[in-house]
Design a protein around this motif. Structure first.
Motif, PDB file in Angstrom:
ATOM      1  N   LEU A 294       0.832  -1.208   0.000  1.00 39.94           N
ATOM      2  CA  LEU A 294       0.000   0.000   0.000  1.00 39.94           C
ATOM      3  C   LEU A 294       0.863   1.254   0.000  1.00 39.94           C
ATOM      4  O   LEU A 294       0.594   2.205  -0.739  1.00 39.94           O
ATOM      5  N   PHE A 295       1.926   1.241   0.817  1.00 42.26           N
ATOM      6  CA  PHE A 295       2.805   2.404   0.877  1.00 42.26           C
ATOM      7  C   PHE A 295       3.488   2.638  -0.468  1.00 42.26           C
ATOM      8  O   PHE A 295       3.506   3.754  -0.982  1.00 42.26           O
ATOM      9  N   ARG A 296       4.034   1.588  -1.032  1.00 43.40           N
ATOM     10  CA  ARG A 296       4.746   1.722  -2.312  1.00 43.40           C
ATOM     11  C   ARG A 296       3.815   2.147  -3.443  1.00 43.40           C
ATOM     12  O   ARG A 296       4.252   2.780  -4.404  1.00 43.40           O
ATOM     13  N   ALA A 297       2.538   1.792  -3.322  1.00 40.74           N
ATOM     14  CA  ALA A 297       1.557   2.179  -4.338  1.00 40.74           C
ATOM     15  C   ALA A 297       1.027   3.601  -4.123  1.00 40.74           C
ATOM     16  O   ALA A 297       0.228   4.089  -4.912  1.00 40.74           O
ATOM     17  N   GLY A 298       1.465   4.237  -3.033  1.00 47.29           N
ATOM     18  CA  GLY A 298       1.018   5.606  -2.753  1.00 47.29           C
ATOM     19  C   GLY A 298      -0.321   5.684  -2.052  1.00 47.29           C
ATOM     20  O   GLY A 298      -0.923   6.759  -1.988  1.00 47.29           O
ATOM     21  N   ALA A 299      -0.800   4.580  -1.504  1.00 49.73           N
ATOM     22  CA  ALA A 299      -2.116   4.552  -0.866  1.00 49.73           C
ATOM     23  C   ALA A 299      -2.085   4.956   0.607  1.00 49.73           C
ATOM     24  O   ALA A 299      -3.128   5.102   1.221  1.00 49.73           O
ATOM     25  N   ILE A 300      -0.899   5.149   1.172  1.00 44.75           N
ATOM     26  CA  ILE A 300      -0.777   5.548   2.566  1.00 44.75           C
ATOM     27  C   ILE A 300      -0.476   7.042   2.612  1.00 44.75           C
ATOM     28  O   ILE A 300       0.502   7.517   2.031  1.00 44.75           O
ATOM     29  N   LYS A 301      -1.333   7.784   3.302  1.00 48.91           N
ATOM     30  CA  LYS A 301      -1.195   9.242   3.355  1.00 48.91           C
ATOM     31  C   LYS A 301      -0.224   9.688   4.444  1.00 48.91           C
ATOM     32  O   LYS A 301       0.533  10.631   4.261  1.00 48.91           O
ATOM     33  N   SER A 302      -0.264   9.024   5.606  1.00 52.53           N
ATOM     34  CA  SER A 302       0.627   9.393   6.693  1.00 52.53           C
ATOM     35  C   SER A 302       0.900   8.193   7.584  1.00 52.53           C
ATOM     36  O   SER A 302       0.112   7.252   7.633  1.00 52.53           O
ATOM     37  N   VAL A 303       2.035   8.253   8.295  1.00 48.59           N
ATOM     38  CA  VAL A 303       2.454   7.178   9.187  1.00 48.59           C
ATOM     39  C   VAL A 303       2.772   7.792  10.542  1.00 48.59           C
ATOM     40  O   VAL A 303       3.438   8.825  10.622  1.00 48.59           O
ATOM     41  N   GLN A 304       2.270   7.154  11.601  1.00 48.89           N
ATOM     42  CA  GLN A 304       2.508   7.640  12.954  1.00 48.89           C
ATOM     43  C   GLN A 304       3.042   6.514  13.820  1.00 48.89           C
ATOM     44  O   GLN A 304       2.508   5.400  13.786  1.00 48.89           O
ATOM     45  N   LEU A 305       4.075   6.793  14.607  1.00 52.07           N
ATOM     46  CA  LEU A 305       4.583   5.838  15.581  1.00 52.07           C
ATOM     47  C   LEU A 305       4.059   6.244  16.941  1.00 52.07           C
ATOM     48  O   LEU A 305       4.173   7.399  17.342  1.00 52.07           O
TER      49      LEU A 305
ATOM     50  N   LEU B 163       3.368  -4.858  17.932  1.00 56.99           N
ATOM     51  CA  LEU B 163       4.262  -4.007  18.700  1.00 56.99           C
ATOM     52  C   LEU B 163       5.692  -4.300  18.267  1.00 56.99           C
ATOM     53  O   LEU B 163       6.104  -5.451  18.229  1.00 56.99           O
ATOM     54  N   TYR B 164       6.419  -3.265  17.939  1.00 58.89           N
ATOM     55  CA  TYR B 164       7.788  -3.383  17.456  1.00 58.89           C
ATOM     56  C   TYR B 164       8.776  -2.906  18.515  1.00 58.89           C
ATOM     57  O   TYR B 164       8.494  -1.960  19.249  1.00 58.89           O
ATOM     58  N   ARG B 165       9.963  -3.513  18.524  1.00 60.76           N
ATOM     59  CA  ARG B 165      11.093  -2.870  19.181  1.00 60.76           C
ATOM     60  C   ARG B 165      11.411  -1.660  18.319  1.00 60.76           C
ATOM     61  O   ARG B 165      11.269  -1.692  17.087  1.00 60.76           O
ATOM     62  N   VAL B 166      11.845  -0.596  18.939  1.00 62.08           N
ATOM     63  CA  VAL B 166      12.042   0.658  18.223  1.00 62.08           C
ATOM     64  C   VAL B 166      12.965   0.489  17.017  1.00 62.08           C
ATOM     65  O   VAL B 166      12.626   0.897  15.902  1.00 62.08           O
ATOM     66  N   GLU B 167      14.117  -0.164  17.225  1.00 61.57           N
ATOM     67  CA  GLU B 167      15.068  -0.286  16.111  1.00 61.57           C
ATOM     68  C   GLU B 167      14.519  -1.171  14.991  1.00 61.57           C
ATOM     69  O   GLU B 167      14.783  -0.943  13.813  1.00 61.57           O
ATOM     70  N   THR B 168      13.726  -2.159  15.333  1.00 66.16           N
ATOM     71  CA  THR B 168      13.108  -3.024  14.314  1.00 66.16           C
ATOM     72  C   THR B 168      12.090  -2.240  13.501  1.00 66.16           C
ATOM     73  O   THR B 168      12.016  -2.375  12.280  1.00 66.16           O
ATOM     74  N   CYS B 169      11.330  -1.411  14.171  1.00 67.37           N
ATOM     75  CA  CYS B 169      10.329  -0.581  13.491  1.00 67.37           C
ATOM     76  C   CYS B 169      11.006   0.376  12.514  1.00 67.37           C
ATOM     77  O   CYS B 169      10.600   0.486  11.357  1.00 67.37           O
ATOM     78  N   PHE B 170      12.054   1.064  12.992  1.00 70.50           N
ATOM     79  CA  PHE B 170      12.764   1.994  12.119  1.00 70.50           C
ATOM     80  C   PHE B 170      13.347   1.273  10.909  1.00 70.50           C
ATOM     81  O   PHE B 170      13.279   1.772   9.788  1.00 70.50           O
ATOM     82  N   ALA B 171      13.920   0.096  11.129  1.00 68.36           N
ATOM     83  CA  ALA B 171      14.519  -0.664  10.017  1.00 68.36           C
ATOM     84  C   ALA B 171      13.454  -1.056   9.003  1.00 68.36           C
ATOM     85  O   ALA B 171      13.672  -0.946   7.788  1.00 68.36           O
ATOM     86  N   PHE B 172      12.300  -1.529   9.467  1.00 63.03           N
ATOM     87  CA  PHE B 172      11.215  -1.923   8.558  1.00 63.03           C
ATOM     88  C   PHE B 172      10.745  -0.721   7.734  1.00 63.03           C
ATOM     89  O   PHE B 172      10.652  -0.792   6.510  1.00 63.03           O
ATOM     90  N   LEU B 173      10.455   0.396   8.412  1.00 59.75           N
ATOM     91  CA  LEU B 173       9.956   1.573   7.695  1.00 59.75           C
ATOM     92  C   LEU B 173      10.990   2.099   6.709  1.00 59.75           C
ATOM     93  O   LEU B 173      10.656   2.467   5.582  1.00 59.75           O
ATOM     94  N   ASN B 174      12.239   2.109   7.099  1.00 64.46           N
ATOM     95  CA  ASN B 174      13.307   2.550   6.209  1.00 64.46           C
ATOM     96  C   ASN B 174      13.432   1.643   4.998  1.00 64.46           C
ATOM     97  O   ASN B 174      13.597   2.109   3.869  1.00 64.46           O
ATOM     98  N   ARG B 175      13.328   0.345   5.229  1.00 67.62           N
ATOM     99  CA  ARG B 175      13.475  -0.646   4.146  1.00 67.62           C
ATOM    100  C   ARG B 175      12.413  -0.461   3.061  1.00 67.62           C
ATOM    101  O   ARG B 175      12.687  -0.647   1.885  1.00 67.62           O
ATOM    102  N   ILE B 176      11.196  -0.071   3.462  1.00 69.09           N
ATOM    103  CA  ILE B 176      10.145   0.085   2.449  1.00 69.09           C
ATOM    104  C   ILE B 176      10.058   1.513   1.907  1.00 69.09           C
ATOM    105  O   ILE B 176       9.249   1.787   1.033  1.00 69.09           O
ATOM    106  N   GLY B 177      10.895   2.404   2.443  1.00 70.58           N
ATOM    107  CA  GLY B 177      10.963   3.752   1.887  1.00 70.58           C
ATOM    108  C   GLY B 177      10.213   4.829   2.643  1.00 70.58           C
ATOM    109  O   GLY B 177      10.098   5.959   2.154  1.00 70.58           O
ATOM    110  N   VAL B 178       9.716   4.539   3.830  1.00 73.76           N
ATOM    111  CA  VAL B 178       9.055   5.573   4.627  1.00 73.76           C
ATOM    112  C   VAL B 178      10.136   6.504   5.157  1.00 73.76           C
ATOM    113  O   VAL B 178      11.036   6.076   5.866  1.00 73.76           O
ATOM    114  N   GLY B 179      10.052   7.772   4.802  1.00 73.49           N
ATOM    115  CA  GLY B 179      11.055   8.727   5.231  1.00 73.49           C
ATOM    116  C   GLY B 179      10.558   9.710   6.266  1.00 73.49           C
ATOM    117  O   GLY B 179      11.339  10.312   6.986  1.00 73.49           O
ATOM    118  N   VAL B 180       9.243   9.873   6.359  1.00 70.75           N
ATOM    119  CA  VAL B 180       8.670  10.844   7.283  1.00 70.75           C
ATOM    120  C   VAL B 180       7.582  10.166   8.107  1.00 70.75           C
ATOM    121  O   VAL B 180       6.696   9.505   7.554  1.00 70.75           O
TER     122      VAL B 180
END
Length: 93
Positions: free
Chosen positions: A15-26, A58-75
């Protein structure tokens, strides 16, 4: 969690890669050691990333950051309203 869309990681990534996600919140737990990912799609419908059993993941913080970074979430927006710094003793991870 009626009125929300839950998605497993793979679906969220698509969904994120297709542009269907408008915003992401941790959103961080009290201790700050775990966070969950909330998101809003293009139709303004909120959702969470969930496990295969349908529970909010529920993610460990570093795991969450790695996942979001891997799929291209920058903000992301960070929600610390439930965070208690006294629980961390100065350590987030």
């Amino acid at each position: 969690m009626s009125g929300q869309i839950e998605a497993e990681e793979a679906t969220f990534a698509k969904l994120f890669r297709a542009g269907a996600i408008k915003s992401v919140q941790l959103t961080f737990e009290l201790s700050g050691r775990r966070c969950l990912v909330r998101y809003v799609n293009g139709s303004e419908v909120p959702g969470h990333i969930v496990t295969k059993r349908g529970e909010v993941k529920l993610y460990r913080v570093e795991t969450c950051f790695a996942f979001l970074n891997r799929i291209g979430v920058g903000v992301v927006t960070v929600d610390l309203t439930k965070f208690d710094a006294s629980e961390t003793q100065g350590q987030l991870v």
